[in-house]
Enzyme design. Structure first.
Site, PDB file in Angstrom:
ATOM      1  N   PRO A  87     -27.502  99.477  25.963  1.00  0.00           N
ATOM      2  CA  PRO A  87     -27.790 100.295  24.793  1.00  0.00           C
ATOM      3  C   PRO A  87     -29.231 100.778  24.704  1.00  0.00           C
ATOM      4  CG  PRO A  87     -27.544  98.001  24.175  1.00  0.00           C
ATOM      5  CD  PRO A  87     -27.083  98.112  25.594  1.00  0.00           C
ATOM      6  N   ASN A  88     -29.343 102.026  24.308  1.00  0.00           N
ATOM      7  CA  ASN A  88     -30.622 102.699  24.032  1.00  0.00           C
ATOM      8  C   ASN A  88     -31.409 103.058  25.292  1.00  0.00           C
ATOM      9  OD1 ASN A  88     -30.401 102.644  21.112  1.00  0.00           O
ATOM     10  ND2 ASN A  88     -30.672 100.445  21.307  1.00  0.00           N
ATOM     11  N   ARG A 108     -38.207 106.867  23.921  1.00  0.00           N
ATOM     12  CA  ARG A 108     -38.158 105.651  23.132  1.00  0.00           C
ATOM     13  C   ARG A 108     -39.397 104.785  23.373  1.00  0.00           C
ATOM     14  NH1 ARG A 108     -34.470 100.580  25.000  1.00  0.00           N
ATOM     15  NH2 ARG A 108     -34.747  99.374  23.099  1.00  0.00           N
ATOM     16  N   TYR A 120     -41.876 101.222  27.027  1.00  0.00           N
ATOM     17  CA  TYR A 120     -40.898 101.480  28.086  1.00  0.00           C
ATOM     18  C   TYR A 120     -41.311 102.589  29.059  1.00  0.00           C
ATOM     19  CZ  TYR A 120     -38.005  98.556  25.086  1.00  0.00           C
ATOM     20  OH  TYR A 120     -37.529  97.508  24.339  1.00  0.00           O
ATOM     21  N   ASN A 137     -29.558  95.852  33.256  1.00  0.00           N
ATOM     22  CA  ASN A 137     -30.453  95.853  32.100  1.00  0.00           C
ATOM     23  C   ASN A 137     -29.550  95.981  30.886  1.00  0.00           C
ATOM     24  OD1 ASN A 137     -32.250  96.124  30.063  1.00  0.00           O
ATOM     25  ND2 ASN A 137     -33.544  97.654  31.078  1.00  0.00           N
ATOM     26  N   ALA A 175     -30.579  95.266  24.352  1.00  0.00           N
ATOM     27  CA  ALA A 175     -30.532  94.271  23.273  1.00  0.00           C
ATOM     28  C   ALA A 175     -29.327  93.338  23.384  1.00  0.00           C
ATOM     29  CB  ALA A 175     -30.527  94.978  21.919  1.00  0.00           C
ATOM     30  N   GLU A 191     -30.670  90.177  36.560  1.00  0.00           N
ATOM     31  CA  GLU A 191     -31.048  90.643  35.222  1.00  0.00           C
ATOM     32  C   GLU A 191     -32.390  91.363  35.307  1.00  0.00           C
ATOM     33  OE1 GLU A 191     -31.291  87.467  32.357  1.00  0.00           O
ATOM     34  OE2 GLU A 191     -32.162  88.782  30.821  1.00  0.00           O
ATOM     35  N   HIS A 209     -35.420  93.712  33.091  1.00  0.00           N
ATOM     36  CA  HIS A 209     -35.984  94.308  31.878  1.00  0.00           C
ATOM     37  C   HIS A 209     -37.256  95.034  32.244  1.00  0.00           C
ATOM     38  CE1 HIS A 209     -33.155  92.053  29.504  1.00  0.00           C
ATOM     39  NE2 HIS A 209     -33.463  90.996  30.250  1.00  0.00           N
ATOM     40  N   ARG A 256     -42.909  89.283  24.027  1.00  0.00           N
ATOM     41  CA  ARG A 256     -42.592  90.096  22.850  1.00  0.00           C
ATOM     42  C   ARG A 256     -42.053  89.207  21.716  1.00  0.00           C
ATOM     43  NH1 ARG A 256     -39.224  95.158  24.593  1.00  0.00           N
ATOM     44  NH2 ARG A 256     -39.806  95.755  22.462  1.00  0.00           N
TER      45      ARG A 256
HETATM   46  C1  DQA Z   1     -35.164  95.721  27.435  1.00  0.00           C
HETATM   47  C2  DQA Z   1     -35.691  94.600  26.531  1.00  0.00           C
HETATM   48  C3  DQA Z   1     -34.747  94.336  25.388  1.00  0.00           C
HETATM   49  O1  DQA Z   1     -35.269  93.322  24.540  1.00  0.00           O
HETATM   50  C4  DQA Z   1     -34.567  95.592  24.560  1.00  0.00           C
HETATM   51  O2  DQA Z   1     -33.640  95.367  23.517  1.00  0.00           O
HETATM   52  C5  DQA Z   1     -34.193  96.760  25.374  1.00  0.00           C
HETATM   53  C6  DQA Z   1     -34.863  96.973  26.657  1.00  0.00           C
HETATM   54  C7  DQA Z   1     -36.180  96.096  28.539  1.00  0.00           C
HETATM   55  O3  DQA Z   1     -35.779  96.769  29.485  1.00  0.00           O
HETATM   56  O4  DQA Z   1     -37.362  95.752  28.437  1.00  0.00           O
HETATM   57  O5  DQA Z   1     -33.382  97.591  24.969  1.00  0.00           O
HETATM   58  O6  DQA Z   1     -33.981  95.260  28.073  1.00  0.00           O
END
Ligand code: DQA
Length: 147
Positions: free
Chosen positions: A10-11, A18, A23, A74, A77, A98, A100, A107
């Site tokens: 998501p996102n 964003r 990011y 990735n 959230a 995994e 990020h 954070r």
């Molecule tokens: C993320 C870190 C997550 O906490 C966040 O909700 C994201 C992006 C990252 O790539 O740093 O959406 O996965």
């Protein structure tokens, strides 16, 4: 030829727009192109998928079983909330790295817990977009049995 799935949650479709201070400025299309190009260098075929929906991500993990060698995930959230994704990885035994962009441990405290980490091969975080190619290298190395 080995196959990898680059799965973004998501996102992550908003990359570039964003919170660029966290990011970065690169778009999802940029990231996916980078992964495909890195796959060509590694001799690995790469498919990229993004979804904002938890169930769709679960479906992708299920479909990955037997069709790809491993996944760079990735989960955005959902990392911090999704027992369903945890169970999908545990249930299919698909090798997952995994990933990020940000250093989730530096954070907010709600980002410190990952439901993916216990069922992943390992985690890469904090290296921005470069993390995707690092994760692909780590996944390939794992698949080739390097220790
Ligand atoms: C993320 C870190 C997550 O906490 C966040 O909700 C994201 C992006 C990252 O790539 O740093 O959406 O996965």
């Amino acid at each position: 030829m080995r196959k990898m799935l680059i799965l973004n949650g998501p996102n992550l479709n908003l990359l570039g727009l964003r919170e660029p201070e966290i990011y970065g400025h690169r778009t999802l299309a940029n990231v996916e192109a980078l992964c495909v190009a890195h796959g060509e260098r590694l001799g690995v075929s790469v498919r990229c998928v993004q979804s904002n929906h938890e169930g769709a991500l679960v479906d992708e993990i299920h479909a990955a079983r037997g069709t790809v060698d491993g996944v760079v995930l990735n989960a955005g959230a959902y990392t911090h909330s999704s027992i369903a994704l945890h169970d999908a990885i545990a249930g299919t035994q698909v090798p997952v790295v995994e990933l990020h962009l940000s250093n989730i441990h530096a954070r907010e405290s709600f980002r410190h817990q990952s439901f993916i980490a216990p069922v992943a091969i390992g985690m890469i975080c904090g290296f921005g977009v470069r993390g995707y190619t690092l994760a692909m290298d780590a996944l390939l190395s794992h698949l080739e049995g390097d220790r």
